[in-house]
Design an enzyme around this catalytic site. Structure first.
Site, PDB file in Angstrom:
ATOM      1  CD  GLU A 173      -2.451   1.854   0.347  1.00 21.75           C
ATOM      2  OE1 GLU A 173      -3.306   1.130  -0.168  1.00 21.75           O
ATOM      3  OE2 GLU A 173      -2.216   3.020  -0.061  1.00 21.75           O
ATOM      4  N   GLY A 186     -19.502   6.743   2.033  1.00 23.25           N
ATOM      5  CA  GLY A 186     -20.786   6.645   2.744  1.00 23.25           C
ATOM      6  C   GLY A 186     -21.145   5.209   3.021  1.00 23.25           C
ATOM      7  CG  ASP A 364       0.027   4.952  -8.928  1.00 23.32           C
ATOM      8  OD1 ASP A 364      -0.473   5.983  -9.384  1.00 23.32           O
ATOM      9  OD2 ASP A 364       0.715   4.916  -7.892  1.00 23.32           O
ATOM     10  NE  ARG A 423     -24.107   7.974  -7.190  1.00 19.38           N
ATOM     11  CZ  ARG A 423     -23.246   7.366  -6.380  1.00 19.38           C
ATOM     12  NH1 ARG A 423     -22.083   6.971  -6.846  1.00 19.38           N
ATOM     13  NH2 ARG A 423     -23.537   7.157  -5.132  1.00 19.38           N
ATOM     14  CD  GLU A 562     -12.823   4.460  -8.448  1.00 21.45           C
ATOM     15  OE1 GLU A 562     -12.896   4.332  -7.206  1.00 21.45           O
ATOM     16  OE2 GLU A 562     -12.843   5.553  -9.020  1.00 21.45           O
ATOM     17  CG  LEU A 578     -18.460   0.523  -0.619  1.00 21.09           C
ATOM     18  CD1 LEU A 578     -18.968   0.891   0.748  1.00 21.09           C
ATOM     19  CD2 LEU A 578     -16.962   0.312  -0.551  1.00 21.09           C
TER      20      LEU A 578
END
Ligand code: ADP
Length: 596
Positions: A173, A186, A364, A423, A562, A578
């Site tokens: 990470e 959220g 990346d 959205r 993602e 999620l």
């Protein structure tokens, strides 16, 4: 006259050469390189001037401080912190800029240069790229079954699942902590859940989730990916629950979800997911290692198979070998302004749009995978939300509790869109309003008490106190507080309340209703467009194997979350991200552990 000019030029040149050599010499000898003191300088950032203060002694830059700036919080934080640190560490202004925050990085470097000029420094020498003292870097070699790149939601889901399938795992990470965007989200999770939905009288089916996801993304996703996604969403919830995660019993509709199938964890924001993974990892730490501050830079490919990854730690060079597979889980690129602009075709300009993301997702993994031959899909599909905090772009401070009980009004106090729409539809409509700014309006039904919290663990009283939300006993007073026309606001609410009675589609096409907005206190919160999710990325198949440009599997390489593309199409439904991290994180972890 000509001769005189020539002589003057020669003399000046000689002086310049002398002074450069002179400075160079003193700097090299380390004596008198700077005029000791504290100096200020200014550079151009993305939103105006960045002002710094630089302190030097005779030989060294001892401190660099950013005094003033208007850069985007979240996006530029790392540049404003790391560039000054690196300048002092390497005694150079040729240090690397931060991906995704190049303009801010350059602004800091320019400001420091100006300050150092005042200190009489030899700028040319200082601009040389610092050689990392390779010899002093610790070389770390790791040999595991599965290496996971990225410790966000999908990376940790992959790590846990790989271990559950017998693998020894290493997670790399780049940030100082795990959690990615999941931990600040959220946390809504869409899944067809007969038990919870029946209790709320909601009819649903996996096919409906499929259709809404596929059509809600304009049918450009890969159907087999959408099918895999919706079928595994609820098993993902059961899996999380089997590890101790708790979801609330109530189902709701998160912004842009199109249907009441969003689950809310009991713990605030996305902490429940990350805690669940980390508890598992802690219990199995003999076999799952997490290295933070470790940025993967390159995949190691041997004979067409991905067999590991190179990474940079603060003071180490890491070579991590994976006998079974590498999972790419580095997130999207919403925090990388240049990359957003490079691929954007949906929006007029994304330079000055803030983001809901933390600073880690800068694309990346997409670069690394592409270099190893991966195909990229849907890169132009960038999701904006109409729900950003006007100052920071983050989702925090958002007062809505679900789609059904709130309306949006523009600065004049008029509604302008179906608040239950996609959205992209809502954000496009918002861009057409004055200052691209709106108010979320709701009442006591959403906040029965002042202590009631939003999805970001903020109570409405706290938000009002901080000036991030407004509270009033009447709509008239609320309108006055937010500078909207009271009659417009009252009419907008009255019209909405009529539709709540009839549950009929209104003039904007709205169909999702629950309670009227008729009970004081009334609340308003300001929101603006913000960059949220990048739907495009690395192409994978339903086993989360990465595909090359000819549709062939790249052996040893898997991807999830993602960083991948092809799952959501042109518009991701709220609450599907999620679920995506869990569904494909699990699949990638299992496939990698099996060396499939
Ligand atoms: P997702 O959960 O969909 O994978 P997130 O953005 O939440 O997306 O998580 C991605 C994680 O990957 C973040 O924690 C980010 O800091 C990390 N990351 C991004 N690039 C790298 C990299 N080059 N090396 C290691 N970690 C990375």
């Amino acid at each position: 006259m000509k001769k005189f000019k020539k002589a003057l030029v020669l003399l000046l040149s000689a002086l310049m050469v002398f002074s450069i050599i002179g400075c160079g010499k003193t700097q090299k000898s380390g004596k008198g390189a700077f005029k000791p003191g504290t100096y200020t300088g200014e550079g151009e950032g993305i939103h105006g001037k960045i002002q710094v203060e630089v302190t030097v002694d005779e030989n060294k830059i001892t401190a660099v401080k950013v005094l003033k700036h208007d850069e985007t919080p979240g996006v530029s934080d790392l540049a404003l912190k790391k560039i000054p640190e690196d300048i002092v560490k390497y005694q150079s202004i040729g240090v690397d800029t931060i991906a995704g925050a190049t303009v801010s990085s350059k602004g800091v470097l320019e400001a420091v240069k100006k300050a150092l000029e005042k200190a009489g420094a030899n700028i040319k020498d200082l601009e040389k790229k610092p050689e990392k003292d390779k010899a002093s870097l610790k070389k770390i070699e790791k040999n595991v079954d599965v290496v996971v790149i990225g410790g966000g939601g999908s990376g940790l889901a992959a790590a846990v699942t790989a271990h559950q399938n017998g693998a020894k795992v290493l997670v790399l990470e780049k940030m100082p902590k795990v959690g990615g965007n999941t931990i600040i989200s959220g946390a809504a999770y869409n899944a067809v859940d007969p038990k919870r939905q029946a209790k709320a009288g909601v009819e649903d089916s996996v096919d409906k989730h499929y259709t809404q996801t596929y059509e809600g993304g304009d049918k450009v996703a890969k159907p087999e990916m959408v099918r895999t996604f919706v079928e595994n969403a609820y098993p993902g919830i059961e899996w999380l629950e089997s590890m101790g995660m708790q979801f609330k019993d109530d189902i709701f509709t998160v912004l842009g979800a199109l249907w009441p199938r969003s689950h809310k964890p009991v713990k605030p924001l996305g902490t429940g997911y990350i805690e669940t993974y980390m508890n598992y990892i802690e219990k199995n730490k003999a076999d799952i290692e997490i290295m933070v501050n470790s940025k993967a830079t390159e995949l190691i490919v041997e004979n067409g198979k991905v067999v590991g990854v190179k990474a940079e730690g603060a003071d180490d060079e890491i070579v991590a070998k994976a006998s079974k597979g590498v999972v790419m889980a580095t997130g999207g690129f919403a925090a990388n302004v240049e990359m957003r602009n490079k691929y954007n075709k949906m929006w007029s300009d994304l330079t000055n749009i803030k983001t809901t993301n933390h600073v880690g997702p800068t694309g990346d993994g997409i670069f690394m995978a592409e270099k190893a031959g991966a195909n990229l899909v849907g890169m132009e599909h960038i999701q904006l939300l109409p729900m950003g905090d006007p100052k920071t772009g983050s989702l925090s401070g958002n007062i809505e509790q679900g789609v059904e009980n709130r309306i949006f009004v523009n600065k004049d106090g008029n509604r302008f869109v179906d608040e239950g729409a996609r959205r992209d539809v809502m954000t496009k409509a918002l861009f057409e309003q004055k200052d691209a700014s709106m108010w979320v309006i709701l009442d006591k039904h959403s906040y029965p008490t002042g202590d009631t919290k939003n999805n970001f663990n903020e109570s409405i009283d706290e938000l009002v106190k901080a000036g991030r939300a407004y509270k009033a006993d009447t709509l008239e007073d609320l309108a006055k507080q937010i500078g909207a026309n009271p009659d417009n606001l009252k009419n907008a609410v009255a019209e909405f309340n009529k539709s709540v009675e009839t549950k009929a589609k209104d003039k904007f096409g709205r169909t999702l209703y629950k309670d009227k907005i008729d009970t004081a206190p009334f609340y308003a919160g300001a929101r603006v467009p913000t960059a949220h999710h990048t739907m495009g990325g690395i192409e994978i198949n339903p086993s989360a194997q990465v595909l090359d440009k000819n549709g062939k599997v790249i052996r040893g390489l898997y991807a999830a979350g993602e960083t991948t593309g092809g799952i959501h199409g042109s518009n991701r439904l709220g609450g599907n991200a999620l679920a995506d991290t869990v569904v494909f994180g699990r699949i990638a972890g299992k496939s990698a552990a099996e060396g499939k």
